[in-house]
Design a protein around this motif. Structure first.
Motif, short mmCIF file in Angstrom:
data_model
loop_
_atom_site.label_atom_id
_atom_site.label_comp_id
_atom_site.label_asym_id
_atom_site.label_seq_id
_atom_site.Cartn_x
_atom_site.Cartn_y
_atom_site.Cartn_z
N GLY A 110 3.81 0.75 13.65
CA GLY A 110 3.52 2.17 13.59
C GLY A 110 4.07 2.86 12.36
O GLY A 110 4.76 2.24 11.53
N SER A 111 3.77 4.14 12.26
CA SER A 111 4.18 4.94 11.09
C SER A 111 4.79 6.25 11.55
O SER A 111 4.52 6.74 12.65
CB SER A 111 2.98 5.22 10.18
N ASP B 269 0.81 -1.22 0.00
CA ASP B 269 0.00 0.00 0.00
C ASP B 269 0.85 1.27 0.00
O ASP B 269 0.36 2.34 -0.38
CB ASP B 269 -0.92 0.03 1.23
N MET B 270 2.10 1.16 0.42
CA MET B 270 2.95 2.33 0.62
C MET B 270 3.05 3.24 -0.62
O MET B 270 2.94 4.46 -0.50
CB MET B 270 4.35 1.89 1.06
N PRO B 271 3.24 2.70 -1.84
CA PRO B 271 3.38 3.60 -3.00
C PRO B 271 2.10 4.36 -3.35
O PRO B 271 2.14 5.29 -4.16
CB PRO B 271 3.78 2.65 -4.14
N HIS B 272 0.96 3.96 -2.75
CA HIS B 272 -0.32 4.51 -3.20
C HIS B 272 -1.03 5.36 -2.14
O HIS B 272 -2.12 5.87 -2.41
CB HIS B 272 -1.26 3.37 -3.61
N VAL C 252 7.22 9.39 4.40
CA VAL C 252 6.62 8.44 5.34
C VAL C 252 7.50 7.21 5.49
O VAL C 252 8.11 6.74 4.53
CB VAL C 252 5.20 8.04 4.87
N GLU C 253 7.58 6.74 6.72
CA GLU C 253 8.23 5.48 7.05
C GLU C 253 7.24 4.66 7.87
O GLU C 253 6.52 5.21 8.71
CB GLU C 253 9.51 5.70 7.85
N SER C 254 7.19 3.37 7.64
CA SER C 254 6.23 2.56 8.37
C SER C 254 6.67 1.10 8.43
O SER C 254 7.29 0.60 7.49
CB SER C 254 4.85 2.65 7.71
#
Length: 361
Positions: free
Chosen positions: A350-351, A301-304, A343-345
């Motif tokens: 957590g994020s 999901d990260m790229p979107h 963003v890092e997650s």
């Protein structure tokens, strides 16, 4: 009259003009040269002797020019046909593309890669088709998300209203049903607010009031607005390093909206633990960091996550409301103010969202 015929006629017109001019100029020029060189100062007897030969030469020259002109016209027509085909073919492809787009086929493209003006026009049409494809995909996602998110609370409200008509319901059960209805109404209200915010941002008259701001002061003003949501889930918002003034250039209300959106997103996906807010500054940027101990973001999901209407599977749980535009609005608001977001997650850990603003002069 179509474009190809106009192009061919223009070529023929140019060729005819050149031929006529050449014919007239050659006749006059050659006649004068012959008269001056061959006849001009010669005796009258020689003049009479050579005059028929000169006349014959001029007639031959004239016929040669005529036949050359006729051949030039046919050659010109052939060249015009070739050039017109090369010119008109991509234009016809563009016409077909425009027609397909008008009929709703946004996948159509032109396979033309020339570097001239026609190639640039083809690239512009392809880019337009890509933008329309993105808009159509967003429209479909919006309709899908709105229908999904409205259907669920409406079904729930309808069911509880029917139960309230049951006379056997106790007072406690009625109060519980009314509270549930209130929550579902709030979910629908959130959807309406997000659509309204989206339409405002997309509006042509959307303007920012840029001024010098103390970021820490804006953060402190934003926390009480969102703290009620955190208290409902027993989540503590921790504040770190907000004593010193740190100045940025931005629109105060829009910066506050960015902070509230990020905090709301952190609260939504944090079931236990805390949310930490801090700021820092270096030579180029002022950074706002929001960390949470929530469920994290799946790598797929990260790229979107900053795309409009994109929602991962977790976002579709019953406890989550909204259309999936919160983070996209954050990114767009930051872009308008020359800011950016990172963003890092880690899943289930957590994020961490880092917002960067240019340092105020």
């Amino acid at each position: 009259m179509n474009f190809r015929i106009k192009l061919i006629l223009s070529y023929i017109g140019v060729i005819l003009a050149v031929i006529i001019f050449s014919f007239i100029f050659s006749s006059i020029f050659v006649r004068q040269i012959f008269v001056r060189i061959i006849i001009g100062n010669w005796p009258h007897e020689i003049d009479l002797l050579l005059k028929p030969q000169v006349t014959m030469f001029l007639n031959t020259l004239r016929m040669t020019l005529v036949w050359s002109g006729v051949m030039s016209i046919f050659i010109g027509i052939g060249v015009a046909l070739i050039v017109s085909n090369l010119t008109v073919r991509p234009l016809k492809e563009m016409q077909k593309l425009a027609k397909r787009i008008s009929q709703g086929d946004y996948s159509a493209r032109i396979g033309l890669k020339s570097r001239d003006e026609i190639g640039e026009l083809a690239s512009s049409l392809n880019y337009m088709a890509e933008q329309l494809t993105d808009i159509e995909n967003m429209r479909k996602k919006l309709v899908q998300n709105v229908s999904h998110d409205l259907r669920t609370p409406l079904t729930s409200i309808k069911g509880y209203l029917e139960l309230l008509e049951d006379e056997s319901f106790t007072e406690e059960e009625k109060i519980k049903s009314i509270n549930t209805i209130q929550k579902e109404v709030e979910r629908m209200e959130t959807i309406v607010k997000e659509i309204t915010r989206l339409s405002i941002i997309d509006g042509k008259n959307y303007q920012l009031d840029i001024e010098k701001l103390d970021l820490n002061s804006v953060v402190k003003e934003s926390i009480p607005i969102i703290n009620i949501e955190a208290e409902k889930k027993n989540i503590q918002i921790q504040i770190d390093s907000l004593q010193k003034e740190i100045f940025i250039m931005g629109d105060k209300e829009k910066v506050k909206e960015v902070i509230i959106n990020l905090l709301s997103n952190a609260i939504k996906f944090t079931n236990e633990g805390f949310i930490k807010i801090s700021t820092s500054q270096n030579k180029n940027y002022v950074s706002l960091i929001i960390e949470d101990t929530g469920i994290g973001i799946d790598p797929e999901d990260m790229p979107h996550i900053f795309e409009r209407f994109y929602r991962g599977e977790k976002s579709r749980s019953k406890n989550s409301s909204g259309l999936g535009i919160g983070l996209s609005i954050v990114k767009e608001l930051l872009y308008m103010q020359n800011g950016k977001i990172e963003v890092e997650s880690k899943k289930n850990k957590g994020s961490k969202f880092t917002v960067k603003f240019p340092v105020a002069d």
